[in-house]
Design a protein around this motif. Structure first.
Motif, short mmCIF file in Angstrom:
data_model
loop_
_atom_site.label_atom_id
_atom_site.label_comp_id
_atom_site.label_asym_id
_atom_site.label_seq_id
_atom_site.Cartn_x
_atom_site.Cartn_y
_atom_site.Cartn_z
N ALA A 140 0.86 -1.19 0.00
CA ALA A 140 0.00 0.00 0.00
C ALA A 140 0.89 1.24 0.00
O ALA A 140 1.92 1.26 0.67
CB ALA A 140 -0.93 0.01 1.20
N SER A 141 0.47 2.23 -0.75
CA SER A 141 1.25 3.47 -0.83
C SER A 141 0.30 4.65 -0.81
O SER A 141 -0.73 4.65 -1.49
CB SER A 141 2.11 3.50 -2.09
OG SER A 141 1.31 3.46 -3.23
N VAL A 142 0.69 5.65 -0.02
CA VAL A 142 -0.14 6.84 0.13
C VAL A 142 0.76 8.06 0.00
O VAL A 142 1.82 8.13 0.63
CB VAL A 142 -0.87 6.86 1.49
CG1 VAL A 142 -1.71 8.13 1.63
CG2 VAL A 142 -1.75 5.63 1.67
N SER A 194 -1.81 10.45 -4.34
CA SER A 194 -2.01 9.05 -4.73
C SER A 194 -2.38 8.20 -3.51
O SER A 194 -1.93 8.46 -2.39
CB SER A 194 -0.73 8.50 -5.38
OG SER A 194 0.34 8.51 -4.45
N PHE A 195 -3.21 7.16 -3.78
CA PHE A 195 -3.65 6.23 -2.72
C PHE A 195 -3.89 4.90 -3.42
O PHE A 195 -4.96 4.68 -4.02
CB PHE A 195 -4.93 6.73 -2.06
CG PHE A 195 -5.17 6.16 -0.69
CD1 PHE A 195 -5.16 6.96 0.44
CD2 PHE A 195 -5.39 4.79 -0.51
CE1 PHE A 195 -5.38 6.43 1.69
CE2 PHE A 195 -5.61 4.27 0.73
CZ PHE A 195 -5.60 5.07 1.85
N ARG A 196 -2.91 3.99 -3.38
CA ARG A 196 -2.99 2.75 -4.13
C ARG A 196 -2.75 1.57 -3.18
O ARG A 196 -1.84 1.61 -2.34
CB ARG A 196 -1.98 2.73 -5.25
CG ARG A 196 -2.21 3.82 -6.29
CD ARG A 196 -1.22 3.70 -7.44
NE ARG A 196 -1.45 4.75 -8.44
CZ ARG A 196 -0.87 5.92 -8.44
NH1 ARG A 196 0.02 6.21 -7.49
NH2 ARG A 196 -1.13 6.79 -9.39
N ILE A 197 -3.55 0.52 -3.41
CA ILE A 197 -3.42 -0.72 -2.63
C ILE A 197 -3.28 -1.87 -3.62
O ILE A 197 -4.12 -2.04 -4.52
CB ILE A 197 -4.63 -0.95 -1.72
CG1 ILE A 197 -4.85 0.27 -0.80
CG2 ILE A 197 -4.48 -2.21 -0.89
CD1 ILE A 197 -6.11 0.18 0.03
N THR A 256 4.16 -4.35 2.65
CA THR A 256 4.96 -3.12 2.55
C THR A 256 4.02 -1.93 2.61
O THR A 256 3.00 -1.89 1.90
CB THR A 256 5.76 -3.08 1.24
OG1 THR A 256 6.62 -4.22 1.19
CG2 THR A 256 6.59 -1.82 1.15
N LEU A 257 4.38 -0.94 3.40
CA LEU A 257 3.58 0.28 3.54
C LEU A 257 4.48 1.49 3.30
O LEU A 257 5.52 1.63 3.93
CB LEU A 257 2.95 0.35 4.93
CG LEU A 257 2.12 1.61 5.22
CD1 LEU A 257 0.95 1.71 4.25
CD2 LEU A 257 1.64 1.60 6.66
N GLU A 285 7.88 -3.92 6.19
CA GLU A 285 8.64 -2.74 5.72
C GLU A 285 7.74 -1.52 5.78
O GLU A 285 6.61 -1.52 5.28
CB GLU A 285 9.14 -2.95 4.29
CG GLU A 285 10.00 -1.80 3.80
CD GLU A 285 10.56 -2.06 2.41
OE1 GLU A 285 11.07 -1.08 1.80
OE2 GLU A 285 10.49 -3.20 1.94
N LEU A 286 8.24 -0.49 6.39
CA LEU A 286 7.53 0.79 6.51
C LEU A 286 8.46 1.90 6.03
O LEU A 286 9.59 2.02 6.49
CB LEU A 286 7.11 1.04 7.96
CG LEU A 286 6.51 2.44 8.26
CD1 LEU A 286 5.22 2.64 7.48
CD2 LEU A 286 6.28 2.62 9.75
#
Length: 1421
Positions: A1304-1306, A1313-1316, A1327-1328, A1355-1356
């Motif tokens: 997930a990435s924000v 962007s906001f993608r999962i 992973t975040l 992973e953060l």
């Protein structure tokens, strides 16, 4: 002793003077005419004793005053053989003012009226002041006749005695040769001038005096303006008219009056006509009113001549023009003395506005060669030097060109008369190379032998210069010293005349014999006088434009002054000037150098045409080769001369300058009045590359002179002669001369009103001009039969490549052979072989006969002519009168005429019935590529492709296609063919006949058929759908703008099932754009030869036909449920694959549901697209539901509720994953639950895109809660939904409940962007990535709680999330996780991968000792 002798008090001196003058009575008579120009030498005095006659003449001279008497005494001493002692006594006694005053006394100035000689008429009182006397008509007529006889007698006496001066030939004053007169051909308000009555004279022909005036009642203009440059003889002709009238040659006029504007300018009061005639010319002896009444009654027999209109002063005050021009205007307009004839002379340029528009204009053009010879013969008469003078003129072109000006011809003859006896043949003319040296030799000829009066010349030059500066051409005795008057009279430099300014006001005036002489003497003063320095001198070296400015009151008086200054700057003139300057050669040389320097500066400037001519005159006068070369090289490549008069002398001077030029030059004479023999001045000018004349003044004489010059111009490539009045006689000379100019590339005879036979004579010269590229014969009014003859010339002449005729245009374009001289000089056998080779090569001809009134029989003749000719590039017969039959004949002959590109039959009256005939006629034409017929726009154009013999490769492919005919259901034509029948008013009833006519064309090539802009309607569309299968395979069919209804449009969809060639149907209902198209790609492969190897070709074609999708594009159409139901039902039988593109302003939910419900009925559908179509907010749910209802749908794409696309699987494809994009659909929190429920019904979603909606934090929270129900195996995109840190924190908190999330990435910054990312199975490691989330301190605890619960998070990455060292330490201290590998990165530094116990230990050590920071590293991300 007479009374005057007694008053003088010196009997012996007076007696000596009388005896001296008695010996030379002719000389005394000449001086009487000079000092008393109005004196009548009455024959009655001849009966007196010679001494008494001399005494009477001396008395008349003495009473004129001291100035006249002193000037006369100086003449006696200068010209006669006077003993020295007597000369001293005469000058001391009579030659000064004091002697005259003391001797004459008071009585000398008041002579009784009885002593006035009858040559000076007693002035009368004003006509208006005396009472009218009652007389009978007979007495009135007698008074008038008496005045008319007095008027004629006075003129006879004026011109009776023309006595030459000392040492001059007798013909000096009597020679008259009429110059060339040419009438203008347009009104005065145009640049060309005015039509002159019934004057029927060709250019170059002498106009007799009687021809100048048309005296028939109400015929021709009453006002005549005689235009001529300085020195052309305008004043001489005016006096000649007076003399001829006095001799009885102009019987049409009872009275003739001659006035000079140089004298009228002295009048400051307004005049009546009677005052003009009687006070300023000749007064009746009695009863002025009766005489004027007679003249007014017979005004049509009265001629008034005004000389020097260009010298008229025109001060425009608040009350209008001055008094003289006011009177002149009234006379011209007929408000005063109505009916009288008025003639005015003027230099070309600005004329007063008072001249009527219908005034006749006559141009004086000087002398041609025969006139020069005639003048020389008359001048030298029977003298032995006559033959020598003729030889000198014939051998010297420069002097001959100068003699084209009559005034210069007179000067040249005078110089030759002086030089010939003392010089060998050929030497005398060498002393006369320029106009300046002509005048210099004239001064020497008029001076006593061996004695040049330097001081008198310079003093007289000062008077001349002062007059030029002040605009003064008339001088009185007070303006010139008596010795100078005597000097001018002795050397014929001054003339005298009586000046009348009113009743009782008259005196003797003096003027230089010619204005150019005044300018020459002024130039002498400037160059030789010590009073003038070189700085002052250079101010006079200017170039005068011949275009007179509107603000300029009148023409200048110093036109030739710069030319004379330039001529005196010649080295040849230095001895003469040094003598005048009393040996100061250095000063003269400095002045000459200063003049040359000014001319060099002028030579490098950009000048107008008139100033270029003036510059050439000045440079030519200097005789400086270096200056001439600089001037010639500085002239522009294009040298135009527009709208100003030019003489032979001008062109001769230009030719002299061009001799110093190496580069070619283009000369363009447009609207310039040219003398008929001007072209002779261009003989031998090898620098001219383009020569163009455009003037109505050019006639047969001009053409004849031009024909003599053309062969001598070795560089001439372009000749233009337009807008002239040349007839067959002039053209015949040019036609004979053109073959002598093989280097010509372009010839133009535009706008010459040439007859048919003349035009045919011109084109006969085409084969004799091997390099000719263009012949322009436009605007010459030829007939149709002549045009066909010209077409035959174009066909037979091997160099013609285009004949273009359109209304008045007629142009030949030619392609000269490319052989070089070396090739032409090769062996004959080689030339013969080359000729055979070139004979095999076909010539291409373009024939354009537009708007030429050609009819059917002309078309037949033209076809017969063209069938025998070469290959045709283009035939354009538009704008004629061929009608249906002529168009049919041309269409039938098209295949035989070898037309390579175009046949244009537009605007020939073709009807609808004729369209069928034309189609049948061209059905068998293999080379036809396009036929465009539009009866509304009068267009009929045939476009052709390559000749069949040039399509060898295409024919081989055609044979291959023939072998496939039995195997393939449709035609495979060789090449594309377009048949455009647009805007022809075609209806349904015409279609069957049209299709029959088109049947033959369909088998010759790929056919593009265009029926747009007709009136087929629904009936025609239905009928055409039935006829189309019989036409075979078409490339396209255009049915636009035929008034079809929606039912008819939908009916065309059935063509997908009936026409195998139809692959695309484009329909725009509102704009009525309807186009049926085939598969262009596969057909182009056949046309270009890109065929598969046989025998797999047929199989390949069938494969292509099955794989290429068919496309239906329906736009601008109301898509209601019934229409959509019918559309889908019609498409059910359409072979696939099928692409359906729909577009309308708005599609209702009901229509969309109807369309989606019909999808299962269209198994061949591969694409459904709704573009630029407004959809309701419910449409995302309807389309999302399709993913589960229709298994063939593999992708749904909805953007902004205006663009929707559905992609379908083929029947052969297995069911698989699908995806949906619903961007910009205004989805919010209230829609999420139901939307996710629809998505949960899908088996497998590879991607869901909900970006750019209105979810916000609450909507996204709801969506994350529903995620476990949605079978997403790929990407979920929630970007651009206006979320904050709350959504990022909730994502961290939700991760434990979503085991299939792998990443997930924000990014809450500008990227938004906001993608999962999901996986099909549970993912062990997650992973975040959080970027630009701007966490605040209160968010740290929630973040730590989420991280503690997300045990699978390995992973953060925190990027620019506003977490400092303190917040990060708190975060690490709050995170509680079991042992394992965890990677943490922030915005500045990377951590190394550490196990969780070590991470906790590092966090505790961070507080105690900062140096241990190395063990927990933060690196830049």
């Amino acid at each position: 002793m007479d009374p005057v002798g007694l008053q003088l008090g010196n009997k012996n001196l007076w007696s000596c003077l009388v005896r001296l003058l008695t010996k030379d009575p002719e000389w005394l008579n000449a001086k009487m005419k000079f000092f008393l120009p109005n004196t009548d030498l009455d024959s009655r005095n001849e009966t007196l004793d010679p001494e008494q006659r001399v005494i009477l003449q001396l008395n008349k001279l003495h009473v004129q005053g001291s100035d006249t008497w002193q000037s006369f005494i100086h003449c006696v001493c200068m010209q006669l053989e006077v003993p020295l002692d007597l000369e001293v006594l005469l000058l001391s006694t009579f030659g000064c003012d004091d002697a005259f005053t003391s001797q004459l006394g008071a009585e000398g100035k008041s002579q009784p009226e009885s002593q006035l000689h009858h040559g000076l008429k007693r002035p009368h009182q004003s006509c208006g002041s005396s009472p009218r006397r009652k007389q009978c008509k007979k007495q009135q007529l007698e008074l008038a006749k008496k005045y008319l006889q007095l008027l004629r007698t006075s003129a006879q006496q004026r011109y009776r005695s023309q006595i030459p001066g000392s040492g001059q030939p007798h013909a000096f004053h009597q020679v008259y040769v009429p110059p060339i007169l040419r009438r203008a051909t347009a009104s005065l308000d145009t640049p060309e001038g005015a039509i002159m009555g019934d004057l029927k004279v060709e250019d170059g022909a002498d106009v007799s005096i009687s021809d100048l005036f048309n005296t028939r009642v109400n015929k021709g203009p009453r006002v005549t303006v005689l235009l001529g440059k300085a020195g052309m003889g305008k004043t001489t002709l005016a006096h000649r008219l007076c003399q001829k009238w006095a001799e009885g040659h102009l019987n049409c006029f009872q009275a003739l009056f001659l006035f000079e504007f140089r004298q009228l300018n002295l009048i400051t009061r307004f005049l009546t006509p009677s005052e003009l005639l009687f006070d300023l010319y000749l007064s009746p002896e009695s009863d002025h009113d009766t005489v004027f009444q007679y003249l007014e009654k017979n005004a049509d027999q009265v001629l008034l001549i005004f000389d020097g209109l260009d010298e008229a002063l025109q001060p425009m005050g608040p009350d209008g023009p001055g008094p003289v021009l006011t009177l002149f205007s009234h006379l011209c307009n007929g408000t005063l003395l109505p009916g009288c004839r008025v003639m005015a002379t003027s230099r070309p340029g600005k004329l007063p506005a008072c001249l009527p528009a219908e005034a006749a204009m006559v141009h004086m053009l000087g002398f041609d060669g025969p006139r020069v010879e005639e003048y020389v013969n008359h001048f030298f008469s029977a003298q032995p030097s006559r033959e020598g003078a003729l030889v000198e003129l014939q051998t010297n072109g420069r002097l001959r060109s100068l003699c084209a000006v009559p005034a210069l011809c007179q000067v040249a003859c005078l110089c030759l008369h002086h030089l010939l006896p003392d010089h060998a043949p050929g030497q005398s003319v060498a002393l006369l190379p320029t106009m300046t040296q002509l005048y210099m030799q004239m001064v020497l000829a008029l001076s006593p032998p061996g004695h040049l009066p330097t001081s008198s010349l310079l003093d007289l030059g000062e008077v001349a210069l002062r007059g030029l500066e002040t605009g003064k051409v008339i001088f009185y005795a007070k303006d010139i010293a008596p010795p100078l008057i005597a000097f001018g009279a002795t050397h014929s430099l001054l003339t005298s005349f009586c000046v009348r300014t009113g009743p009782g006001h008259q005196q003797t005036g003096y003027a230089f014999t010619h204005l150019s002489l005044q300018e020459f003497l002024a130039a002498l003063h400037l160059m030789a006088s010590p009073k003038v320095n070189k700085d002052t001198l250079t101010q006079y070296v200017t170039l005068h434009s011949r275009w007179v400015q509107r603000t300029k009151a009148r023409l200048g008086l110093s036109d030739h002054l710069p030319t004379f200054l330039a001529g005196l700057a010649s080295c040849t003139c230095r001895p003469f000037l040094s003598h005048l300057a009393q040996g100061n050669e250095d000063c003269v040389g400095a002045k000459q150098a200063a003049v040359v320097q000014v001319l060099k500066k002028l030579a490098t400037r950009k000048l107008t045409g008139p100033k270029v001519v003036e510059l050439c005159h000045c440079v030519d006068e200097t005789q400086e080769p270096e200056l001439a070369s600089l001037t010639a090289q500085s002239l522009p490549y294009q040298l135009p001369f527009h709208n100003f008069p030019l003489t032979c002398t001008d062109l001769a001077t230009l030719t002299n300058i061009l001799e110093h030029r190496e580069a070619p030059i283009h000369l363009d004479f447009d609207g310039c009045p040219l003398e008929p023999h001007c072209p002779e001045a261009l003989v031998g000018c090898g620098q001219i590359e383009n020569l163009s004349f455009k003037s109505r003044k050019c006639g047969d004489t001009f053409a004849e002179a031009l024909s003599r010059s053309l062969p001598t111009m070795g560089r001439l490539q372009m000749l233009g002669l337009a807008g002239s009045k040349i007839t067959a006689r002039g053209i015949s000379h040019l036609v004979k001369a053109l073959p002598l100019c093989p280097q010509l590339k372009e010839v133009s005879f535009r706008d010459n009103q040439l007859s048919d036979q003349v035009v045919l004579n011109i084109v006969e010269v085409l084969p004799h001009l091997p390099r000719l590229r263009k012949l322009d014969l436009s605007n010459n009014s030829i007939c149709v039969s002549t045009l066909l003859c010209l077409a035959r010339v174009a066909v037979t002449c091997p160099t013609v490549r285009m004949l273009q005729a359109r209304e008045a245009d007629l142009i030949f374009l030619l392609s000269p052979p490319t052989e070089t001289t070396a090739e032409l000089q090769r062996a004959p056998d080689l030339q013969e072989s080359d000729g055979q080779r070139k004979g095999a090569q076909s010539r291409s001809l373009t024939l354009r006969l537009q708007k030429c009134q050609l009819q059917v029989h002309d078309a037949e003749a033209l076809i017969a002519l063209l069938q025998e000719g070469p290959h045709l590039e283009e035939v354009d017969l538009s704008g004629n009168q061929l009608e249906d039959e002529g168009c049919r004949l041309m269409a039938e002959a098209a295949s035989q005429l070898h037309i390579a590109r175009k046949l244009d039959l537009s605007d020939n009256g073709l009807s609808v019935a004729g369209v069928h005939c034309v189609l049948r006629a061209v059905s068998a034409c293999w080379t036809l590529a396009e036929l465009h017929i539009s009866l509304q726009h009068k267009t009929v154009i045939f476009m052709f492709a390559q000749e069949p013999e040039e399509q060898k490769g295409s024919q081989e492919r055609a044979a291959f296609l023939d072998s496939l005919m039995l195997q393939m259901p449709s035609e495979l034509p060789l090449s594309s063919r377009r048949m455009r029948l647009t805007h022809c008013g075609l209806q349904a009833k015409h279609l069957e006949q049209l299709c029959k006519a088109l049947g033959g064309s369909c088998h010759l090539g790929h056919l593009h058929l265009d029926f747009s802009g007709n009136a087929l309607g629904d009936e025609g569309a239905a009928r055409l759908a039935q006829l189309l299968p019989g036409l075979g395979a078409l490339q396209s069919l255009n049915l636009s703008e035929n008034g079809l209804s929606l039912d008819a449009v939908l009916g065309l969809v059935q063509c997908f099932s009936t026409l195998q060639w139809l692959f695309r149907l484009d329909i725009s209902f509102e704009s009525q754009h309807i186009l049926l198209r085939g598969d262009k790609t596969s057909r182009d492969m056949w046309a270009t030869g890109s065929l598969p190897d046989f025998p797999a070709a047929a199989e390949f074609l069938g494969f292509r036909q099955r794989c290429i999708p068919r496309s239906l594009c329906l736009s601008e159409c109301p898509l209601e449920p019934p229409s959509l139901t019918r559309l889908c039902a019609t498409l059910k039988d359409c072979p696939g694959p099928l692409e359906l593109q729909l577009s309308c302003e708005f599609l209702s939910d009901q229509s969309l549901e109807t369309l989606l419900d019909c999808l299962p009925q269209l198994p061949q559908l591969s694409l459904l697209q709704l573009s630029q179509t407004g959809l309701s907010p419910k449409s995302p749910f309807l389309l999302a539901n399709t993913l589960s209802l229709c298994p063939r749908v593999k992708k749904v794409d909805l953007r902004s509720l205006h663009h929707a696309t559905l992609h379908f699987r083929s029947n052969q494809e297995e069911e698989g994953v699908c995806c949906g994009r619903f961007t910009g659909c205004s989805l919010s929190q209230e829609h999420i639950e139901s939307f996710c429920w629809l998505l949960s019904k899908c088996k497998d979603l590879s991607q869901v895109d909900l970006s750019a909606n209105l979810l916000g934090d609450s909507g996204l929270r709801c969506l994350l809660e529903c995620l476990p129900q949605v079978p997403i195996s790929g990407l979920l995109d929630l970007s651009h939904n206006s979320v904050s840190q709350e959504s990022a924190l909730y994502l961290v908190e939700t991760l434990p409940s979503c085991p299939r999330v792998r990443e997930a990435s924000v990014n809450l910054g500008s990227e938004q962007s906001f993608r999962i990312h999901f996986s099909r199975e549970d993912q062990a490691g997650k992973t975040l990535r959080l970027s630009e989330c701007s966490f605040r301190p209160e968010h740290v605890s929630r973040l730590a709680t989420g991280l503690s619960q997300s045990l699978q998070l390995t992973e953060l990455t925190l990027t620019q999330c506003c977490l400092g060292q303190k917040q990060l330490a708190i975060l690490l201290s709050l995170v509680g996780r079991p042992a394992g590998l965890f990677s943490l990165r922030d915005s500045t530094r990377h951590t190394e991968k550490l196990s969780f116990p070590r991470l906790e230990a590092c966090a505790l050590g961070f507080k105690k000792e900062r140096k241990k920071e190395r063990r927990f590293q933060r690196i830049l991300n």
